[in-house]
Design a protein around this motif. Structure first.
Motif, PDB file in Angstrom:
ATOM      1  N   VAL A   1     110.273  16.618  15.025  1.00  0.00           N
ATOM      2  CA  VAL A   1     109.814  16.325  13.890  1.00  0.00           C
ATOM      3  C   VAL A   1     110.835  15.565  13.325  1.00  0.00           C
ATOM      4  N   LEU A   2     110.653  14.159  13.001  1.00  0.00           N
ATOM      5  CA  LEU A   2     111.721  13.339  12.033  1.00  0.00           C
ATOM      6  C   LEU A   2     111.398  13.484  10.703  1.00  0.00           C
ATOM      7  N   ASN A   3     112.336  14.175   9.845  1.00  0.00           N
ATOM      8  CA  ASN A   3     112.117  14.640   8.532  1.00  0.00           C
ATOM      9  C   ASN A   3     112.715  13.517   7.547  1.00  0.00           C
ATOM     10  N   LYS A   4     112.437  13.691   6.301  1.00  0.00           N
ATOM     11  CA  LYS A   4     112.832  12.711   5.474  1.00  0.00           C
ATOM     12  C   LYS A   4     112.775  11.306   5.428  1.00  0.00           C
ATOM     13  N   ILE A   5     111.456  10.918   6.014  1.00  0.00           N
ATOM     14  CA  ILE A   5     111.127   9.615   6.060  1.00  0.00           C
ATOM     15  C   ILE A   5     111.279   8.997   4.697  1.00  0.00           C
ATOM     16  N   ASP A   6     110.912   9.781   3.657  1.00  0.00           N
ATOM     17  CA  ASP A   6     110.977   8.834   2.462  1.00  0.00           C
ATOM     18  C   ASP A   6     112.457   8.272   2.030  1.00  0.00           C
ATOM     19  N   LEU A   7     113.320   8.640   2.765  1.00  0.00           N
ATOM     20  CA  LEU A   7     114.868   8.297   2.439  1.00  0.00           C
ATOM     21  C   LEU A   7     114.937   6.709   3.352  1.00  0.00           C
ATOM     22  N   LEU A   8     113.987   6.415   4.161  1.00  0.00           N
ATOM     23  CA  LEU A   8     114.094   5.227   5.147  1.00  0.00           C
ATOM     24  C   LEU A   8     114.602   4.024   4.359  1.00  0.00           C
ATOM     25  N   PRO A   9     113.895   3.721   3.098  1.00  0.00           N
ATOM     26  CA  PRO A   9     114.240   2.552   2.492  1.00  0.00           C
ATOM     27  C   PRO A   9     115.537   2.478   1.993  1.00  0.00           C
ATOM     28  N   HIS A  10     116.341   3.549   1.980  1.00  0.00           N
ATOM     29  CA  HIS A  10     117.680   3.564   1.369  1.00  0.00           C
ATOM     30  C   HIS A  10     118.712   3.942   2.529  1.00  0.00           C
ATOM     31  N   LEU A  11     118.431   3.810   3.650  1.00  0.00           N
ATOM     32  CA  LEU A  11     119.071   4.130   4.912  1.00  0.00           C
ATOM     33  C   LEU A  11     119.351   3.132   5.815  1.00  0.00           C
ATOM     34  N   GLU A  12     120.155   2.960   6.681  1.00  0.00           N
ATOM     35  CA  GLU A  12     120.097   1.932   7.966  1.00  0.00           C
ATOM     36  C   GLU A  12     119.577   2.627   9.204  1.00  0.00           C
TER      37      GLU A  12
ATOM     38  N   LYS B   1     106.764  14.767  22.104  1.00  0.00           N
ATOM     39  CA  LYS B   1     105.724  14.440  20.904  1.00  0.00           C
ATOM     40  C   LYS B   1     106.611  14.208  19.385  1.00  0.00           C
ATOM     41  N   ILE B   2     106.585  12.890  19.121  1.00  0.00           N
ATOM     42  CA  ILE B   2     107.368  12.732  17.796  1.00  0.00           C
ATOM     43  C   ILE B   2     106.457  12.464  16.623  1.00  0.00           C
ATOM     44  N   VAL B   3     106.750  13.417  15.610  1.00  0.00           N
ATOM     45  CA  VAL B   3     105.816  13.445  14.460  1.00  0.00           C
ATOM     46  C   VAL B   3     106.938  12.945  13.281  1.00  0.00           C
ATOM     47  N   LYS B   4     106.640  11.752  12.721  1.00  0.00           N
ATOM     48  CA  LYS B   4     107.394  11.571  11.165  1.00  0.00           C
ATOM     49  C   LYS B   4     106.846  12.180  10.033  1.00  0.00           C
ATOM     50  N   VAL B   5     107.514  12.879   9.332  1.00  0.00           N
ATOM     51  CA  VAL B   5     107.235  13.496   7.919  1.00  0.00           C
ATOM     52  C   VAL B   5     108.218  13.274   6.926  1.00  0.00           C
ATOM     53  N   SER B   6     107.868  13.532   5.731  1.00  0.00           N
ATOM     54  CA  SER B   6     108.486  13.590   4.627  1.00  0.00           C
ATOM     55  C   SER B   6     108.035  14.896   3.818  1.00  0.00           C
ATOM     56  N   SER B   7     109.051  16.098   4.067  1.00  0.00           N
ATOM     57  CA  SER B   7     108.598  17.068   3.093  1.00  0.00           C
ATOM     58  C   SER B   7     108.583  17.152   1.759  1.00  0.00           C
ATOM     59  N   LYS B   8     109.195  16.015   1.330  1.00  0.00           N
ATOM     60  CA  LYS B   8     109.262  15.645  -0.094  1.00  0.00           C
ATOM     61  C   LYS B   8     107.956  15.121  -0.774  1.00  0.00           C
ATOM     62  N   THR B   9     107.538  14.005   0.096  1.00  0.00           N
ATOM     63  CA  THR B   9     106.169  13.264  -0.301  1.00  0.00           C
ATOM     64  C   THR B   9     104.920  13.745   0.475  1.00  0.00           C
ATOM     65  N   SER B  10     105.250  14.467   1.399  1.00  0.00           N
ATOM     66  CA  SER B  10     103.965  15.098   2.236  1.00  0.00           C
ATOM     67  C   SER B  10     103.458  14.080   2.974  1.00  0.00           C
ATOM     68  N   GLU B  11     103.924  12.947   3.407  1.00  0.00           N
ATOM     69  CA  GLU B  11     103.544  11.798   4.428  1.00  0.00           C
ATOM     70  C   GLU B  11     103.794  12.605   5.550  1.00  0.00           C
ATOM     71  N   GLY B  12     102.852  12.397   6.568  1.00  0.00           N
ATOM     72  CA  GLY B  12     102.743  12.966   7.892  1.00  0.00           C
ATOM     73  C   GLY B  12     102.741  14.406   8.010  1.00  0.00           C
ATOM     74  N   ILE B  13     102.635  15.154   6.919  1.00  0.00           N
ATOM     75  CA  ILE B  13     102.366  16.741   7.123  1.00  0.00           C
ATOM     76  C   ILE B  13     101.042  16.923   7.919  1.00  0.00           C
ATOM     77  N   ASP B  14     100.121  16.170   7.501  1.00  0.00           N
ATOM     78  CA  ASP B  14      98.717  16.579   8.070  1.00  0.00           C
ATOM     79  C   ASP B  14      98.733  16.339   9.518  1.00  0.00           C
ATOM     80  N   ASN B  15      99.575  15.358   9.720  1.00  0.00           N
ATOM     81  CA  ASN B  15      99.649  14.821  11.348  1.00  0.00           C
ATOM     82  C   ASN B  15     100.115  16.154  11.962  1.00  0.00           C
ATOM     83  N   LEU B  16     101.501  16.466  11.376  1.00  0.00           N
ATOM     84  CA  LEU B  16     102.095  17.653  12.086  1.00  0.00           C
ATOM     85  C   LEU B  16     101.416  18.907  12.079  1.00  0.00           C
TER      86      LEU B  16
END
Lengths: 257, 113
Positions: free
Chosen positions: A208-219, A237-252
């Motif tokens: 699980v790649l978490n905290k993808i909501d922070l991507l715009p602020h990171l390199e 298997k790689i699943v991208k999620v954000s626990s904060k915004t719920s993006e990708g949670i359904d996929n997970l």
């Protein structure tokens, strides 16, 4: 006396805490003889050499297989969540437990060196939880899990999440009897985690790649992270999620249930 | 520091073997540990030394045999010594290798007097 492993007592090892009441099952490693026959040979120095050829992890592996058999017989799907500290394991569980609870009974075993904070957080999200404090220990092992499962009274046909101690090195070697090992990395950690800690990524089935909501602020370079995962474990298997915004949670959820 | 709990398991295996064979003094224990086993050799030595002091194995000599890693490329079958579990094949440059040694984590033998 433990009826699974027959352990009596020697050195205190870990403590189980129910978040409802103190169990105080100050548990102990067992110390008993296993009669084996070994071949002997006489060395030049006058001593007798006994061939042992025993895997150092054999005791843990045996208990893990027992756990696995128990989980399979009771149809308990078990997840071992491993990561470095601060990757967001507990927050991710807080997010998915209310969703899973709509259809499943959910249990959580929390592993930390100290405190019952995580088990208390999990309990608030609606799952039954128990805390294992490992003291100086840097990982959970199959023995601790067999005791925690009994104390937690995990029911048939349920889901059991085991949140391992935050550490990307030590838990890799210790099979707990889980159905699926999930390694969690976060975008704040850098793309090279999979190649720095290859044992953990090679023994996991899902990343699980978490905290993808922070991507715009990171390199953080997601493609490079995925390429590093694939170098170590081409089946991961790689699943991208954000626990904060719920993006990708359904996929997970679709990937694990 | 999972080496500490591995060392505890080593002691348990040695103790059980000694008991099962009616051995009262173990003079030597030989371990075989692979370079890709996930064990830090110096941490393992430290863990063993700390468990030895004051134990029945205080005077036992612990020998750790380091087992070199060996891998076979799934593409061209080249055998080589990989640096990591995900090393590239030095011949064809592909990922995808099978580790055939280097993951050992064994109590190989004990010597009794």
């Amino acid at each position: 006396m433990c009826d699974t492993c027959g352990c009596g007592s020697e050195h205190g090892e870990f403590t189980l805490h129910s978040v409802d009441h103190e169990i105080n099952d100050n548990h102990v490693r067992h110390d008993h003889a296993h009669p084996h026959s070994h071949s002997h040979s006489h060395s030049d120095k006058g001593g007798v050499t006994i061939n042992v050829e025993t895997d150092i992890l054999s005791k843990n592996n045996l208990l893990a297989e027992r756990n696995r058999g128990y989980f399979e017989a009771k149809n308990i799907k078990t997840f071992n969540l491993v990561s470095s500290p601060g990757s967001g394991k507990t927050t991710l569980l807080e997010k998915i437990i209310p969703l899973l609870k709509q259809k499943h009974e959910v249990f959580v075993i929390e592993g930390d060196q100290q405190t019952t904070k995580d088990a208390e957080r999990i309990k608030k999200s609606g799952a039954k939880a128990i805390q294992i404090n490992t003291g100086n220990g840097c990982h959970l092992d199959a023995h601790m899990i067999s005791h925690a499962v009994k104390s937690l009274e995990v029911t048939d046909n349920s889901l059991l999440f085991i949140e391992n101690v935050g550490n990307l090195v030590c838990p890799a070697l210790f099979d707990l009897g889980e159905s699926i090992r999930i390694v969690i990395a976060s975008t704040t950690e850098g793309e090279d985690k999979p190649i720095k800690y290859p044992n953990m990524f090679s023994t996991s089935q899902i990343c699980v790649l978490n905290k993808i909501d922070l991507l715009p602020h990171l390199e953080f370079n997601t493609e490079e992270f995925i390429a590093n995962c694939k170098k170590v474990n081409s089946d991961l298997k790689i699943v991208k999620v954000s626990s904060k915004t719920s993006e990708g949670i359904d996929n997970l959820l679709n990937s694990i249930i | 520091m999972h080496e500490f709990s591995l060392a505890q398991d080593v002691f348990e295996i040695v103790r059980d073997t000694a008991r099962a064979n009616g051995v009262s003094f173990v003079s030597e224990v030989t371990l075989e540990i692979g370079t890709l086993s996930g064990v830090e050799f110096s941490a393992m030595e430290t863990a063993i030394e700390s468990l030895q002091s004051g134990s029945a194995f205080e005077k036992t000599k612990f020998i750790i045999r380091k087992i070199k890693a060996e891998a076979v490329c799934r593409h061209c079958s080249k055998t080589f010594e990989p640096e990591d579990i995900f090393s590239l094949c030095p011949k064809c440059g592909n990922y995808g290798i099978d580790i055939i040694s280097g993951r050992e984590l064994l109590v190989k033998s004990i010597t009794a007097e």
